[in-house]
Motif scaffolding. Structure first.
Motif, PDB file in Angstrom:
ATOM      1  N   UNK A  16       1.230  -0.963   0.082  1.00 21.35           N
ATOM      2  CA  UNK A  16       0.290   0.281  -0.085  1.00 21.35           C
ATOM      3  C   UNK A  16       0.863   1.558  -0.511  1.00 21.35           C
ATOM      4  N   UNK A  17       0.536   2.283  -0.947  1.00 25.11           N
ATOM      5  CA  UNK A  17       1.231   3.331  -1.493  1.00 25.11           C
ATOM      6  C   UNK A  17       0.627   4.723  -0.072  1.00 25.11           C
ATOM      7  N   UNK A  18       1.488   5.190   0.725  1.00 21.23           N
ATOM      8  CA  UNK A  18       1.015   6.148   1.322  1.00 21.23           C
ATOM      9  C   UNK A  18       1.570   7.281   1.123  1.00 21.23           C
ATOM     10  N   UNK A  19       1.294   8.595   0.667  1.00 18.96           N
ATOM     11  CA  UNK A  19       1.876   9.701   0.704  1.00 18.96           C
ATOM     12  C   UNK A  19       1.287  10.858   1.692  1.00 18.96           C
ATOM     13  N   UNK A  20       2.368  12.291   1.649  1.00 26.32           N
ATOM     14  CA  UNK A  20       2.422  12.858   2.319  1.00 26.32           C
ATOM     15  C   UNK A  20       2.236  14.338   1.571  1.00 26.32           C
ATOM     16  N   UNK A  21       1.261  14.739   1.477  1.00 25.67           N
ATOM     17  CA  UNK A  21       1.224  15.724   0.340  1.00 25.67           C
ATOM     18  C   UNK A  21       1.737  17.690   1.527  1.00 25.67           C
ATOM     19  N   UNK A  22       2.339  17.576   1.644  1.00 25.65           N
ATOM     20  CA  UNK A  22       3.084  18.732   2.533  1.00 25.65           C
ATOM     21  C   UNK A  22       2.721  20.049   2.562  1.00 25.65           C
ATOM     22  N   UNK A  23       2.155  20.210   0.992  1.00 27.26           N
ATOM     23  CA  UNK A  23       2.087  21.460   0.910  1.00 27.26           C
ATOM     24  C   UNK A  23       0.152  21.448   1.967  1.00 27.26           C
ATOM     25  N   UNK A  24      -0.521  20.753   2.001  1.00 28.60           N
ATOM     26  CA  UNK A  24      -1.752  20.629   2.367  1.00 28.60           C
ATOM     27  C   UNK A  24      -1.718  20.056   4.491  1.00 28.60           C
ATOM     28  N   UNK A  25      -0.700  19.362   4.648  1.00 31.49           N
ATOM     29  CA  UNK A  25      -0.438  18.704   5.810  1.00 31.49           C
ATOM     30  C   UNK A  25      -1.508  17.389   5.672  1.00 31.49           C
ATOM     31  N   UNK A  26      -1.085  17.250   4.935  1.00 27.42           N
ATOM     32  CA  UNK A  26      -2.379  15.492   4.325  1.00 27.42           C
ATOM     33  C   UNK A  26      -1.787  14.245   3.801  1.00 27.42           C
ATOM     34  N   UNK A  99       6.809  26.359  20.913  1.00 29.54           N
ATOM     35  CA  UNK A  99       6.243  27.380  20.646  1.00 29.54           C
ATOM     36  C   UNK A  99       6.276  28.345  19.927  1.00 29.54           C
ATOM     37  N   UNK A 100       7.357  28.457  19.108  1.00 22.89           N
ATOM     38  CA  UNK A 100       7.525  29.129  18.191  1.00 22.89           C
ATOM     39  C   UNK A 100       7.065  28.878  17.065  1.00 22.89           C
ATOM     40  N   UNK A 101       7.815  27.260  17.083  1.00 20.88           N
ATOM     41  CA  UNK A 101       7.711  26.589  15.851  1.00 20.88           C
ATOM     42  C   UNK A 101       6.004  26.242  15.714  1.00 20.88           C
ATOM     43  N   UNK A 102       5.531  26.033  17.157  1.00 12.42           N
ATOM     44  CA  UNK A 102       3.694  25.655  16.715  1.00 12.42           C
ATOM     45  C   UNK A 102       3.134  27.214  16.351  1.00 12.42           C
ATOM     46  N   UNK A 103       3.292  28.129  16.262  1.00 12.32           N
ATOM     47  CA  UNK A 103       2.908  29.493  15.889  1.00 12.32           C
ATOM     48  C   UNK A 103       3.905  29.456  14.365  1.00 12.32           C
ATOM     49  N   UNK A 104       4.880  28.777  14.371  1.00 13.89           N
ATOM     50  CA  UNK A 104       5.463  29.405  12.764  1.00 13.89           C
ATOM     51  C   UNK A 104       4.271  28.331  12.308  1.00 13.89           C
ATOM     52  N   UNK A 105       3.868  27.050  12.246  1.00 14.67           N
ATOM     53  CA  UNK A 105       3.193  26.110  12.032  1.00 14.67           C
ATOM     54  C   UNK A 105       2.886  26.430  11.429  1.00 14.67           C
ATOM     55  N   UNK A 106       1.580  27.468  12.391  1.00 14.19           N
ATOM     56  CA  UNK A 106      -0.150  27.651  11.725  1.00 14.19           C
ATOM     57  C   UNK A 106       0.330  29.229  11.321  1.00 14.19           C
ATOM     58  N   UNK A 107       1.052  29.662  11.389  1.00 13.76           N
ATOM     59  CA  UNK A 107       0.754  30.454  10.045  1.00 13.76           C
ATOM     60  C   UNK A 107       1.617  30.365   8.507  1.00 13.76           C
ATOM     61  N   UNK A 108       2.607  29.567   8.528  1.00 13.21           N
ATOM     62  CA  UNK A 108       3.092  29.604   7.538  1.00 13.21           C
ATOM     63  C   UNK A 108       2.765  28.055   7.330  1.00 13.21           C
ATOM     64  N   UNK A 109       2.206  27.170   7.716  1.00 12.58           N
ATOM     65  CA  UNK A 109       2.377  25.689   6.883  1.00 12.58           C
ATOM     66  C   UNK A 109       3.480  24.722   7.409  1.00 12.58           C
ATOM     67  N   UNK A 110       3.554  23.090   6.922  1.00 13.26           N
ATOM     68  CA  UNK A 110       3.989  22.714   6.965  1.00 13.26           C
ATOM     69  C   UNK A 110       4.997  22.454   5.926  1.00 13.26           C
ATOM     70  N   UNK A 111       4.946  22.600   4.349  1.00 12.46           N
ATOM     71  CA  UNK A 111       6.121  23.014   3.614  1.00 12.46           C
ATOM     72  C   UNK A 111       6.941  23.552   3.834  1.00 12.46           C
ATOM     73  N   UNK A 112       6.768  24.549   4.236  1.00  9.78           N
ATOM     74  CA  UNK A 112       7.159  25.950   4.298  1.00  9.78           C
ATOM     75  C   UNK A 112       8.214  25.695   5.360  1.00  9.78           C
ATOM     76  N   UNK A 113       7.728  25.445   6.803  1.00  6.95           N
ATOM     77  CA  UNK A 113       8.476  24.675   8.000  1.00  6.95           C
ATOM     78  C   UNK A 113       9.933  23.616   8.179  1.00  6.95           C
ATOM     79  N   UNK A 114       9.117  22.958   7.338  1.00  6.01           N
ATOM     80  CA  UNK A 114       9.962  22.085   6.735  1.00  6.01           C
ATOM     81  C   UNK A 114      11.528  21.865   5.471  1.00  6.01           C
ATOM     82  N   UNK A 115      10.727  22.879   4.566  1.00  5.42           N
ATOM     83  CA  UNK A 115      12.071  23.189   3.721  1.00  5.42           C
ATOM     84  C   UNK A 115      12.904  24.507   4.683  1.00  5.42           C
ATOM     85  N   UNK A 116      12.116  25.671   5.550  1.00  3.85           N
ATOM     86  CA  UNK A 116      13.332  26.018   6.287  1.00  3.85           C
ATOM     87  C   UNK A 116      14.177  24.953   7.658  1.00  3.85           C
TER      88      UNK A 116
END
Length: 212
Positions: A16-26, A99-116
């Motif tokens: 079974x292939x499982x996917x992570x769509x980082x842009x949608x955090x899905x 807490x700073x990372x939590x706020x950044x995830x909420x503002x910028x999204x998963x793909x941006x934070x993981x790219x950084x």
């Protein structure tokens, strides 16, 4: 220059292939027919454009080729934190950064934070072996869980820890893993074969779907 982080990653568990769509955090899986077509189109674990087309993932074709994640990660033991004292200042830093990372995830999204994060992890050229200074940081994050529960916070906790480890010139990886039945996702940090913020037994329940 760091290669851009693709917005899609995947692994294969029990055919079974499982996917992570980082842009949608899905996280998602394919219908049975599309899953079979996708797996049959993989070449040595790599999804080229035809594999993505066959699965109906046309929106991700520009990201090809994508390699299945999960190989090359072999945790052997948890980091030894014996002898690390209780440091209020490091605990406060751990809580603040999380807490700073939590706020950044909420503002910028998963793909941006993981790219950084990927840029931070790749930008450190001087690498020191895991030592007492790094163990003290790991222990501070463990103790921070006594102040503020770590339940359901494995992602920001791991990102914050990895950033501090990188700033201390310790090479590490952030790993997002998944399991199939029942579906669950988890995140932890490794330094080589050492697990920093998870037990070997718990990490073994998950297959990596993204390795930074």
């Amino acid at each position: 220059m760091t290669t851009p982080l693709p917005a899609l990653s995947f692994c294969v568990i029990e055919d079974t292939a499982l996917f992570l769509d980082l842009a949608r955090d899905h996280y998602f899986r394919l219908p049975e027919t599309a899953n079979a077509a996708f797996l049959a189109s993989l070449i040595n674990g790599v999804a080229f454009a035809p594999a993505l087309h066959s699965a109906g993932l046309d929106q991700f074709v520009s990201l090809a080729p994508l390699r299945a994640q999960g190989g090359g990660i072999h945790p052997v033991e948890a980091a030894d934190l014996q002898g690390c004292g209780f440091s209020p200042s490091l605990i406060a830093r751990a809580l603040w950064d999380q807490r700073a990372i939590e706020r950044r995830l909420a503002r910028r999204g998963l793909h941006t934070v993981l790219s950084e994060l990927r840029s931070v992890l790749c930008s450190r050229h001087a690498r020191r072996p895991f030592g007492a200074e790094h163990a003290a940081l790991v222990k501070a994050f463990e103790d921070a869980g006594l102040v503020r529960s770590a339940v359901d916070r494995c992602l920001p906790r791991s990102i914050a820890l990895a950033r501090l480890m990188a700033k201390s010139d310790c090479a590490c990886q952030v790993i997002i893993g998944v399991k199939l039945r029942p579906f669950a996702a988890h995140c932890w940090v490794q330094a080589g074969h050492l697990l920093l913020n998870e037990s070997v037994e718990e990490a073994a329940r998950y297959k990596p779907i993204l390795i930074l």
